[in-house]
Write a protein that holds these residues in place. Structure first.
Motif, PDB file in Angstrom:
ATOM      1  N   LYS A  22       0.855  -1.184   0.000  1.00 48.93           N
ATOM      2  CA  LYS A  22       0.000   0.000   0.000  1.00 48.93           C
ATOM      3  C   LYS A  22       0.891   1.234   0.000  1.00 48.93           C
ATOM      4  N   PHE A  23       0.928   1.907  -1.139  1.00 51.03           N
ATOM      5  CA  PHE A  23       1.762   3.093  -1.264  1.00 51.03           C
ATOM      6  C   PHE A  23       1.013   4.325  -0.765  1.00 51.03           C
ATOM      7  N   PRO A  24       1.711   5.232  -0.097  1.00 48.14           N
ATOM      8  CA  PRO A  24       1.078   6.508   0.245  1.00 48.14           C
ATOM      9  C   PRO A  24       0.898   7.344  -1.014  1.00 48.14           C
ATOM     10  N   SER A  25      -0.039   8.247  -0.982  1.00 45.73           N
ATOM     11  CA  SER A  25      -0.343   9.048  -2.175  1.00 45.73           C
ATOM     12  C   SER A  25       0.822   9.935  -2.599  1.00 45.73           C
ATOM     13  N   ASN A  26       1.710  10.251  -1.668  1.00 46.48           N
ATOM     14  CA  ASN A  26       2.828  11.147  -1.988  1.00 46.48           C
ATOM     15  C   ASN A  26       4.137  10.396  -2.212  1.00 46.48           C
ATOM     16  N   TYR A  27       4.062   9.095  -2.490  1.00 43.78           N
ATOM     17  CA  TYR A  27       5.295   8.321  -2.684  1.00 43.78           C
ATOM     18  C   TYR A  27       6.113   8.854  -3.857  1.00 43.78           C
ATOM     19  N   THR A  28       5.465   9.037  -4.999  1.00 45.57           N
ATOM     20  CA  THR A  28       6.179   9.501  -6.191  1.00 45.57           C
ATOM     21  C   THR A  28       6.788  10.882  -5.968  1.00 45.57           C
ATOM     22  N   ALA A  29       6.039  11.751  -5.314  1.00 42.92           N
ATOM     23  CA  ALA A  29       6.552  13.096  -5.042  1.00 42.92           C
ATOM     24  C   ALA A  29       7.752  13.043  -4.102  1.00 42.92           C
ATOM     25  N   ALA A  30       7.666  12.207  -3.060  1.00 46.84           N
ATOM     26  CA  ALA A  30       8.768  12.096  -2.104  1.00 46.84           C
ATOM     27  C   ALA A  30      10.005  11.486  -2.758  1.00 46.84           C
ATOM     28  N   LEU A  31       9.795  10.483  -3.602  1.00 46.43           N
ATOM     29  CA  LEU A  31      10.913   9.859  -4.317  1.00 46.43           C
ATOM     30  C   LEU A  31      11.585  10.863  -5.246  1.00 46.43           C
ATOM     31  N   THR A  32      10.786  11.597  -5.997  1.00 41.18           N
ATOM     32  CA  THR A  32      11.339  12.587  -6.927  1.00 41.18           C
ATOM     33  C   THR A  32      12.103  13.673  -6.183  1.00 41.18           C
ATOM     34  N   TRP A  33      11.520  14.155  -5.090  1.00 40.80           N
ATOM     35  CA  TRP A  33      12.189  15.191  -4.293  1.00 40.80           C
ATOM     36  C   TRP A  33      13.527  14.694  -3.762  1.00 40.80           C
ATOM     37  N   LYS A  34      13.552  13.463  -3.250  1.00 39.44           N
ATOM     38  CA  LYS A  34      14.786  12.905  -2.697  1.00 39.44           C
ATOM     39  C   LYS A  34      15.842  12.749  -3.785  1.00 39.44           C
ATOM     40  N   TYR A  35      15.421  12.283  -4.939  1.00 38.18           N
ATOM     41  CA  TYR A  35      16.339  12.059  -6.057  1.00 38.18           C
ATOM     42  C   TYR A  35      16.940  13.372  -6.552  1.00 38.18           C
ATOM     43  N   LEU A  36      16.110  14.386  -6.672  1.00 38.58           N
ATOM     44  CA  LEU A  36      16.606  15.685  -7.138  1.00 38.58           C
ATOM     45  C   LEU A  36      17.453  16.369  -6.070  1.00 38.58           C
ATOM     46  N   SER A 129      19.346   4.974  -0.007  1.00 40.75           N
ATOM     47  CA  SER A 129      18.827   6.225   0.539  1.00 40.75           C
ATOM     48  C   SER A 129      17.363   6.036   0.924  1.00 40.75           C
ATOM     49  N   MET A 130      17.001   6.497   2.104  1.00 42.36           N
ATOM     50  CA  MET A 130      15.641   6.296   2.593  1.00 42.36           C
ATOM     51  C   MET A 130      14.695   7.365   2.061  1.00 42.36           C
ATOM     52  N   ILE A 131      13.603   6.915   1.469  1.00 38.52           N
ATOM     53  CA  ILE A 131      12.531   7.827   1.070  1.00 38.52           C
ATOM     54  C   ILE A 131      11.704   8.117   2.319  1.00 38.52           C
ATOM     55  N   PRO A 132      11.494   9.369   2.659  1.00 37.19           N
ATOM     56  CA  PRO A 132      10.863   9.695   3.952  1.00 37.19           C
ATOM     57  C   PRO A 132       9.347   9.531   3.981  1.00 37.19           C
ATOM     58  N   VAL A 133       8.858   8.455   3.401  1.00 42.86           N
ATOM     59  CA  VAL A 133       7.433   8.122   3.499  1.00 42.86           C
ATOM     60  C   VAL A 133       7.310   6.620   3.738  1.00 42.86           C
ATOM     61  N   PRO A 134       6.454   6.201   4.652  1.00 45.92           N
ATOM     62  CA  PRO A 134       6.311   4.766   4.935  1.00 45.92           C
ATOM     63  C   PRO A 134       5.417   4.073   3.919  1.00 45.92           C
ATOM     64  N   VAL A 135       5.714   2.805   3.680  1.00 48.23           N
ATOM     65  CA  VAL A 135       4.895   1.957   2.816  1.00 48.23           C
ATOM     66  C   VAL A 135       4.390   0.784   3.653  1.00 48.23           C
ATOM     67  N   VAL A 136       3.122   0.455   3.500  1.00 48.54           N
ATOM     68  CA  VAL A 136       2.525  -0.653   4.246  1.00 48.54           C
ATOM     69  C   VAL A 136       2.643  -1.927   3.423  1.00 48.54           C
ATOM     70  N   ILE A 247       3.809   5.129  14.274  1.00 52.06           N
ATOM     71  CA  ILE A 247       3.637   4.994  12.828  1.00 52.06           C
ATOM     72  C   ILE A 247       2.188   4.759  12.437  1.00 52.06           C
ATOM     73  N   VAL A 248       1.403   4.077  13.286  1.00 52.50           N
ATOM     74  CA  VAL A 248       0.005   3.825  12.915  1.00 52.50           C
ATOM     75  C   VAL A 248      -0.767   5.137  12.779  1.00 52.50           C
ATOM     76  N   ARG A 249      -0.331   6.158  13.491  1.00 55.41           N
ATOM     77  CA  ARG A 249      -0.968   7.469  13.366  1.00 55.41           C
ATOM     78  C   ARG A 249      -0.501   8.184  12.102  1.00 55.41           C
ATOM     79  N   LEU A 250       0.761   7.987  11.760  1.00 58.10           N
ATOM     80  CA  LEU A 250       1.291   8.651  10.566  1.00 58.10           C
ATOM     81  C   LEU A 250       0.703   8.072   9.286  1.00 58.10           C
ATOM     82  N   ILE A 251       0.491   6.760   9.270  1.00 58.65           N
ATOM     83  CA  ILE A 251      -0.028   6.126   8.056  1.00 58.65           C
ATOM     84  C   ILE A 251      -1.541   5.971   8.102  1.00 58.65           C
ATOM     85  N   ASN A 252      -2.144   6.521   9.149  1.00 62.39           N
ATOM     86  CA  ASN A 252      -3.606   6.543   9.264  1.00 62.39           C
ATOM     87  C   ASN A 252      -4.210   5.137   9.228  1.00 62.39           C
ATOM     88  N   VAL A 253      -3.621   4.250  10.024  1.00 64.13           N
ATOM     89  CA  VAL A 253      -4.126   2.884  10.155  1.00 64.13           C
ATOM     90  C   VAL A 253      -4.794   2.744  11.516  1.00 64.13           C
TER      91      VAL A 253
END
Length: 306
Positions: A22-36, A129-136, A247-253
């Protein structure tokens, strides 16, 4: 047909994942930001999000839950910071994938296999390199507690056999990797998979039993050291439970675990680690005796996921 130029491949990021992700909605944005932000390290860096197994985790047994919490802790505290290996869900540049001949589907732990091969083609140790968003990610499960434990053991056995297969692959390919990079990666790989995961739990259990039953007239300083090390271990386990509570609060589980049940899970953690180590010990003997025949990817059941 348009063909992507090699120079443009560094601008394309590829993500590999499992079906139970389960990817967070901002995964692509966080990955792109980290890469750049890191100036597009196309041939030197692989990107990994921390994985958490809170997919109906509160409905599963203490064995599965404790294992999931420890896996997340070890990813945050060992796999990513020490650049040991990516796991299941990770991202990389298309230029790195092409240079390393993509990912080999013939190996069950293809994430680590491709890391080793890519170290050979880039002639350096790759950074994670760690992407600063959690994945379930989905934990193992079963219709009953008995089947759940069987699937848990099956998963632990498969991971151990896969790690042994990876080490064999590394020994063969190490000659293509610079000596310092090969030695440093091989060293931390052995410490993590051989000592920390397989041997540590059994050593702690055996030493505790010997101190209580076999060894007489133990010097007080040794007793204090043993208690101190045990306390340090439990403190480390406590960190895993604290991270889980946050983390359960951060990922809204939404999870509901009564405090007494949580305390029981915490107390049972060293026993789960011993059981896991026993499964690993059995699996390693399977590899030694049967070799390549047991290196198969038998996926564990995850029946409760939907």
């Amino acid at each position: 047909m348009n063909i992507i130029n090699d120079d443009d491949m560094k601008n394309i990021l590829v993500t590999t994942c499992d079906a139970d992700s389960k990817f967070p909605s901002n995964y692509t944005a966080a990955l792109t930001w980290k890469y750049l932000e890191e100036k597009q390290p196309a041939l030197t860096t692989i990107y990994q999000s921390p994985l958490f197994y809170n997919w109906k985790l509160d409905s599963l047994s203490f064995i599965t839950r404790v294992t999931g919490l420890l896996r997340s802790l070890l990813m945050l505290g060992a796999l990513i910071p020490f650049n040991i290996n990516t796991m299941s869900i990770f991202s990389f540049s298309l230029s790195l994938a092409k240079k390393g001949n993509f990912i080999h589907p013939g190996y069950q732990m293809d994430d680590i296999i491709c890391l080793i091969r890519w170290m050979g083609v880039t002639q350096q140790r790759l950074r994670i390199s760690m992407i600063p968003v959690p994945v379930v990610s989905g934990p193992t499960s079963g219709e009953t507690i008995e089947t759940e434990i069987m699937e848990w053991a099956r998963q632990a056995r498969r991971w151990t056999i896969g790690a042994a297969e990876v080490f064999h692959y590394f020994i063969i390919k190490a000659k293509h990797i610079p000596k310092i990079a090969a030695f440093s990666w091989g060293f931390v790989f052995i410490i993590y998979y051989g000592v920390l995961l397989c041997s540590a739990g059994l050593f702690n259990f055996a030493s505790t039993i010997s101190m209580l039953v076999l060894v007489k007239n133990v010097p007080p300083i040794i007793t204090y050291i043993m208690y101190g090390l045990f306390g340090l271990q439990m403190l480390t386990f406590l960190v895993a439970f604290i991270i889980d509570a946050i983390i359960v609060r951060l990922i809204n589980v939404h999870e509901f675990i009564f405090i007494l049940r949580n305390i029981f899970h915490f107390i049972s953690t060293p026993f789960v680690l011993v059981a896991y180590s026993l499964v690993e010990l059995y699996a390693l003997h399977e590899v030694v005796i049967f070799g390549k025949k047991v290196c198969k990817h038998g996926a564990s059941a995850k029946n409760i996921l939907n």
